[in-house]
Write an enzyme that holds these catalytic residues in place. Structure first.
Site, mmCIF file in Angstrom:
data_model
loop_
_atom_site.group_PDB
_atom_site.id
_atom_site.type_symbol
_atom_site.label_atom_id
_atom_site.label_comp_id
_atom_site.label_asym_id
_atom_site.label_seq_id
_atom_site.Cartn_x
_atom_site.Cartn_y
_atom_site.Cartn_z
ATOM 1 N N GLU A 90 0.767 -1.039 0.029
ATOM 2 C CA GLU A 90 0.022 0.141 -0.084
ATOM 3 C C GLU A 90 0.821 1.272 -0.087
ATOM 4 O O GLU A 90 0.482 2.073 -0.571
ATOM 5 C CB GLU A 90 -0.982 -0.036 1.103
ATOM 6 N N TYR B 118 -5.995 6.743 4.611
ATOM 7 C CA TYR B 118 -6.177 5.726 3.703
ATOM 8 C C TYR B 118 -5.501 4.364 3.807
ATOM 9 O O TYR B 118 -5.854 3.289 3.948
ATOM 10 C CB TYR B 118 -5.641 6.221 2.300
ATOM 11 N N ASP C 154 -9.625 5.084 -2.566
ATOM 12 C CA ASP C 154 -8.559 5.607 -3.376
ATOM 13 C C ASP C 154 -9.133 6.208 -4.924
ATOM 14 O O ASP C 154 -10.447 6.316 -4.888
ATOM 15 C CB ASP C 154 -7.621 4.446 -3.679
#
Length: 365
Positions: A45, A128, A146
């Protein structure tokens, strides 16, 4: 279509069409009891921020091969990690990667917190990344939003408000669809949907599992969403970079300051980057300008004039000479590789010209 039905239909689609990723545990393996490795999820990520999946695959495999666990990464030398990161850009991510790994290894016995609140306490982990890690690694019903998810949600609900103003609205709508069951698979499914079907241009609505009930598709405006506030024109800055070797063939390099662009990265000495940069050669010499390389950062374009000179036996005022045997151009950030490539090409052309045979003068009988 009810929201629960919509989520179930997407999971059914994902069970068949999930993309294979080196960091991902696919739906079949999850059903068989395999759990994702939080370290692998976190690493992927962080790498995927502002970077494509195609680019990240090889970097991820290289990192996992070098540092298989978060403890291994925490014990790594900063320079080695920065060199392995070279080319991925946004180098603050690499610095935060090391900070986070060391906190997890030192303070948390090598285990990532299994809660959103705990993850948000770690260096370099924002909303996020925390939501993605909580959802995918720990199967918590956190909503991951996203760019792909924003595009899908804006079309499904026909949100006309432009981005970035629409972010809170899109997040609230995405939360309504996040299921309590299999939230990790769902998070990956909606991102896959945006990446492979609900694409920015020419979305493949005919094979979309969410076509029924898509407000944008029904109105024929799916290709126009999400709307975006026009971007400001990026300014152009200039600078100078100095590529040189000494009499032993060693390269003059320096480690850039931790803060700022290319922070902590190995680089050739440069001037400041501004509208009117002041020359800042590392030593006095007849520096030769061989051309300009261009690079684009998030907020500006950079035109960097490349200068070369023979360092000979000079003592530079900055930087360190690195032996050629230890120098790897691949360890440099992309901007510096561009400067290196131009210097190498210029040197090779000069050598080829110097070695070019001269037609012999014919003998006179």
């Amino acid at each position: 279509m009810r929201e629960s039905e919509r989520s179930e239909s997407l999971l059914d689609w994902y069970d068949t069409h999930a993309r294979a990723m080196p960091w991902r545990v696919g739906p079949a393996d999850r059903r068989a009891g395999q759990r994702p490795d939080p370290y692998a999820v976190w690493l992927s990520e962080v790498m995927l921020q502002q970077t494509t999946v195609a680019t990240v695959r090889d970097y991820f495999r290289r990192f996992i091969a070098l540092w298989p666990t978060v403890d291994d990464l925490a014990a790594a030398e900063d320079a080695d990690v920065m060199a392995a990161w070279a080319g991925l850009g946004y180098y603050a991510r690499a610095r935060n990667l090391l900070k986070c790994a060391r906190v997890v290894s030192r303070d948390l016995e090598g285990r990532f917190p299994a809660s959103l609140a705990g993850l948000l306490q770690l260096p370099g982990i924002g909303p996020y990344t925390a939501a993605a890690l909580a959802s995918i690694a720990f199967d918590l019903p956190e909503t991951v939003v996203d760019g792909n998810v924003e595009r899908v949600i804006s079309r499904i609900f026909r949100v006309e408000t432009p981005l970035p103003t629409a972010k809170p609205e899109l997040t609230a709508l995405a939360q309504r669809l996040t299921p309590a069951q299999r939230p990790g698979d769902y998070a990956q499914a909606i991102m896959d949907l945006g990446a492979t079907i609900c694409t920015p241009r020419n979305p493949a609505c005919g094979i979309c599992p969410w076509r029924a009930g898509c407000a944008a598709q029904a109105a024929g405006v799916q290709a126009d969403l999400p709307r975006k506030v026009p971007k400001a024109v990026k300014p152009t800055r200039r600078g100078e970079v100095y590529v040189t070797r000494n009499a032993s063939g060693d390269w003059l390099l320096e480690t850039r300051p931790e803060r700022g662009l290319l922070g902590g990265m190995l680089a050739f000495p440069t001037s400041d980057w501004s509208q009117d940069p002041a020359p800042a050669p590392p030593f006095e010499a007849d520096w030769c300008s061989i051309g300009t390389v261009k690079h684009t950062f998030t907020h500006f374009h950079l035109l960097l004039e490349v200068h070369t000179a023979d360092a000979g036996q000079k003592n530079p005022t900055r930087g360190t000479f690195i032996p050629d045997s230890r120098f790897r151009a691949a360890d440099l950030p992309t901007l510096m590789r561009k400067a290196f490539d131009l210097a190498q090409a210029t040197s090779d052309n000069a050598q080829a010209s110097h070695k070019r045979p001269v037609n012999p003068v014919p003998e006179v009988p």
